[in-house]
Design a protein around this motif. Structure first.
Motif, mmCIF file in Angstrom:
data_model
loop_
_atom_site.group_PDB
_atom_site.id
_atom_site.type_symbol
_atom_site.label_atom_id
_atom_site.label_comp_id
_atom_site.label_asym_id
_atom_site.label_seq_id
_atom_site.Cartn_x
_atom_site.Cartn_y
_atom_site.Cartn_z
ATOM 1 N N THR A 163 15.414 -14.362 -5.725
ATOM 2 C CA THR A 163 16.824 -14.684 -5.514
ATOM 3 C C THR A 163 17.351 -13.905 -4.317
ATOM 4 O O THR A 163 17.332 -12.666 -4.308
ATOM 5 C CB THR A 163 17.684 -14.352 -6.753
ATOM 6 O OG1 THR A 163 17.219 -15.105 -7.875
ATOM 7 C CG2 THR A 163 19.141 -14.695 -6.492
ATOM 8 N N LEU A 164 17.787 -14.650 -3.303
ATOM 9 C CA LEU A 164 18.436 -14.052 -2.137
ATOM 10 C C LEU A 164 19.926 -14.324 -2.261
ATOM 11 O O LEU A 164 20.342 -15.486 -2.387
ATOM 12 C CB LEU A 164 17.892 -14.668 -0.849
ATOM 13 C CG LEU A 164 16.400 -14.453 -0.552
ATOM 14 C CD1 LEU A 164 15.989 -15.247 0.692
ATOM 15 C CD2 LEU A 164 16.098 -12.979 -0.364
ATOM 16 N N LYS A 222 11.889 -26.357 -6.752
ATOM 17 C CA LYS A 222 11.372 -25.173 -6.056
ATOM 18 C C LYS A 222 12.519 -24.325 -5.500
ATOM 19 O O LYS A 222 12.554 -23.116 -5.696
ATOM 20 C CB LYS A 222 10.441 -25.606 -4.916
ATOM 21 C CG LYS A 222 9.848 -24.459 -4.105
ATOM 22 C CD LYS A 222 8.851 -23.669 -4.929
ATOM 23 C CE LYS A 222 8.170 -22.623 -4.103
ATOM 24 N NZ LYS A 222 7.212 -21.819 -4.900
ATOM 25 N N HIS A 223 13.453 -24.985 -4.789
ATOM 26 C CA HIS A 223 14.572 -24.283 -4.167
ATOM 27 C C HIS A 223 15.898 -24.708 -4.791
ATOM 28 O O HIS A 223 16.113 -25.898 -5.031
ATOM 29 C CB HIS A 223 14.631 -24.570 -2.660
ATOM 30 C CG HIS A 223 13.365 -24.247 -1.930
ATOM 31 N ND1 HIS A 223 12.464 -25.210 -1.546
ATOM 32 C CD2 HIS A 223 12.850 -23.063 -1.518
ATOM 33 C CE1 HIS A 223 11.455 -24.641 -0.920
ATOM 34 N NE2 HIS A 223 11.655 -23.343 -0.893
ATOM 35 N N THR A 224 16.746 -23.750 -5.003
ATOM 36 C CA THR A 224 18.104 -24.026 -5.474
ATOM 37 C C THR A 224 19.077 -23.202 -4.648
ATOM 38 O O THR A 224 18.919 -21.975 -4.529
ATOM 39 C CB THR A 224 18.283 -23.649 -6.963
ATOM 40 O OG1 THR A 224 17.332 -24.381 -7.749
ATOM 41 C CG2 THR A 224 19.687 -23.993 -7.436
ATOM 42 N N THR A 225 20.049 -23.880 -4.029
ATOM 43 C CA THR A 225 21.074 -23.158 -3.275
ATOM 44 C C THR A 225 22.389 -23.229 -4.044
ATOM 45 O O THR A 225 22.733 -24.270 -4.615
ATOM 46 C CB THR A 225 21.260 -23.751 -1.865
ATOM 47 O OG1 THR A 225 21.628 -25.128 -1.974
ATOM 48 C CG2 THR A 225 19.976 -23.624 -1.056
ATOM 49 N N ILE A 237 17.618 -19.543 -4.544
ATOM 50 C CA ILE A 237 16.643 -19.187 -5.572
ATOM 51 C C ILE A 237 15.335 -19.929 -5.271
ATOM 52 O O ILE A 237 15.342 -21.150 -5.074
ATOM 53 C CB ILE A 237 17.140 -19.558 -6.984
ATOM 54 C CG1 ILE A 237 18.449 -18.839 -7.284
ATOM 55 C CG2 ILE A 237 16.083 -19.207 -8.031
ATOM 56 C CD1 ILE A 237 19.131 -19.312 -8.561
ATOM 57 N N ILE A 238 14.237 -19.172 -5.198
ATOM 58 C CA ILE A 238 12.909 -19.757 -4.970
ATOM 59 C C ILE A 238 12.116 -19.573 -6.263
ATOM 60 O O ILE A 238 11.866 -18.442 -6.686
ATOM 61 C CB ILE A 238 12.177 -19.066 -3.804
ATOM 62 C CG1 ILE A 238 13.044 -19.099 -2.538
ATOM 63 C CG2 ILE A 238 10.826 -19.726 -3.548
ATOM 64 C CD1 ILE A 238 12.506 -18.249 -1.408
ATOM 65 N N GLU A 278 6.288 -16.865 1.547
ATOM 66 C CA GLU A 278 6.539 -15.633 2.290
ATOM 67 C C GLU A 278 7.106 -15.969 3.659
ATOM 68 O O GLU A 278 6.675 -16.921 4.318
ATOM 69 C CB GLU A 278 5.243 -14.837 2.427
ATOM 70 C CG GLU A 278 5.448 -13.448 3.015
ATOM 71 C CD GLU A 278 4.217 -12.575 2.845
ATOM 72 O OE1 GLU A 278 3.946 -12.164 1.708
ATOM 73 O OE2 GLU A 278 3.516 -12.329 3.845
ATOM 74 N N GLY A 279 8.079 -15.194 4.099
ATOM 75 C CA GLY A 279 8.654 -15.425 5.427
ATOM 76 C C GLY A 279 10.017 -14.798 5.574
ATOM 77 O O GLY A 279 10.507 -14.081 4.700
#
Length: 381
Positions: free
Chosen positions: A26-27, A53-56, A66-67, A75-76
């Motif tokens: 979670t970013l 996979k991804h939730t904004t 959220i990944i 990774e990145g």
């Protein structure tokens, strides 16, 4: 690493994340209230969100990504840009995914040191197992020998000359040099570094044919390498009829992890030629991949994470592809360079690699011993 903005729109910015494979990431950042458009990028490119996979998420004061089920490909560097009518602001964070550990290490050095100190060679005629270290200039051949000696002697060993990063393209080692470890039955042979030949075809660095002759036992200790020609049979350092005690029992190729990609194809070909001849002779071969701390920040901070690092695995795979060496024959490690105190985790990585070299060399001399016995029986009959 985690970015920041000097503008007031951000109350808190994204933070770097380090997670294990399979965990969620979670970013999240907080912002001042107000209507904005939030755009996410990964490694400079618009993030293509994948369902499941991804939730904004975006609220009056927060923005998050959220990944789910993090994997190697996730990774990145992730960047969030908030666009206002008056302009935009951005912040970034690095996501590092630790792979599931694919190789285990004994992280206590004493058991391994004790095993090696009590080691008995599987051929009663031999007093020592002989290891030849070869590789490009600056890969860390001499440093590897110094590190192993330091581990067994309990203090930093610095008598073995080693090239520094500032020593651009010049090999410190010019002779075929033997290094022992106290009274232990192991001997290391250091050689001049491999280099790309000159444009006019003249040889630079150690000659491949000299290394092959050393493997066969034809070269004696202290021979000084000559770039223009191989050792002559009339040299006092040439052993015309070598026995098992003169031969090399294990070939160790040393390559720097941060220089694998940059290695010249001609140097790689020289190493392949040497490996091919070693294979014909039945000599076991391993690769010690040094300078792992230069390619992976996770490993630089904690060596015990080395077999969970995406970067290290990628470098091992690249090394395997370029040299044609199986992954289970490649051992990533770190040598003593800047440190002045002993580091047990560093020691354990090196001991793991060296122990495999010892067992491989011992298997070789045992096979050689069985062949000799069979030949003696045939002659007797």
């Amino acid at each position: 690493m985690g970015g920041s903005s000097t503008k007031s729109e951000f109350v808190s910015v994204l933070a770097d994340k380090q997670v294990k494979e399979g965990e969620d990431v979670t970013l999240c950042c907080t912002k001042n209230p107000g209507e904005v458009t939030a755009k996410w990028k990964k490694n400079g490119h618009s993030l293509e969100c994948v369902e499941g996979k991804h939730t904004t998420e975006k609220s009056e004061t927060t923005c998050s990504l959220i990944i789910k089920n993090a994997e190697k490909a996730d990774e990145g560097n992730y960047t969030l840009t908030l666009e206002y009518k008056a302009g935009s602001v951005s912040c970034s964070a690095m996501v590092i995914v630790e792979l599931n550990e694919w190789r285990t290490v004994q992280w206590e050095q004493d058991p391994t040191i004790t095993t090696l100190k009590n080691f008995k060679i599987g051929n009663a005629k031999l007093r020592e197992l002989r290891f030849l270290l070869n590789g490009p200039v600056g890969a860390g051949k001499s440093s590897t020998i110094s590190t192993i000696k330091s581990i067994f002697e309990g203090h930093q060993f610095i008598n073995c000359l080693a090239a520094s990063d500032l020593n651009s393209g010049m090999s410190f080692t010019t002779k075929y040099q033997k290094f022992s470890i106290g009274t232990l039955p192991f001997a290391f042979y250091d050689v001049m570094g491999l280099e790309e030949d000159k444009e006019d075809g003249q040889s630079k660095g150690v000659r491949s044919d000299d290394i092959i002759k050393a493997l066969m036992g034809h070269i004696a200790n202290d021979y000084e390498f000559k770039q223009e020609c191989s050792i002559c049979e009339d040299s006092k350092y040439y052993i015309s009829d070598p026995t098992l005690k003169d031969k090399i029992h294990c070939l160790v190729s040393v390559i720097a992890a941060d220089k694998v990609t940059l290695m010249d194809d001609k140097v790689i070909q020289k190493m392949k030629t040497i490996r091919a001849e070693a294979s014909k002779l039945g000599i076991p071969q391993l690769v010690f991949m040094t300078r792992v701390d230069k390619v992976c920040t996770v490993t630089e901070k904690d060596l015990t994470k080395i077999y969970q690092s995406k970067k290290i695995k990628e470098k091992m795979e690249e090394c395997s592809t370029r040299l044609g060496v199986p992954m289970n024959c490649i051992f990533p490690l770190k040598n003593y360079h800047e440190e002045i105190k002993m580091n047990e985790k560093l020691n354990c990585l090196v001991l793991e690699a060296f122990t495999q070299a010892v067992y491989s060399a011992n298997d070789y001399v045992k096979k050689f011993s069985r062949k000799e016995k069979c030949l003696e029986c045939f002659i007797f009959i």
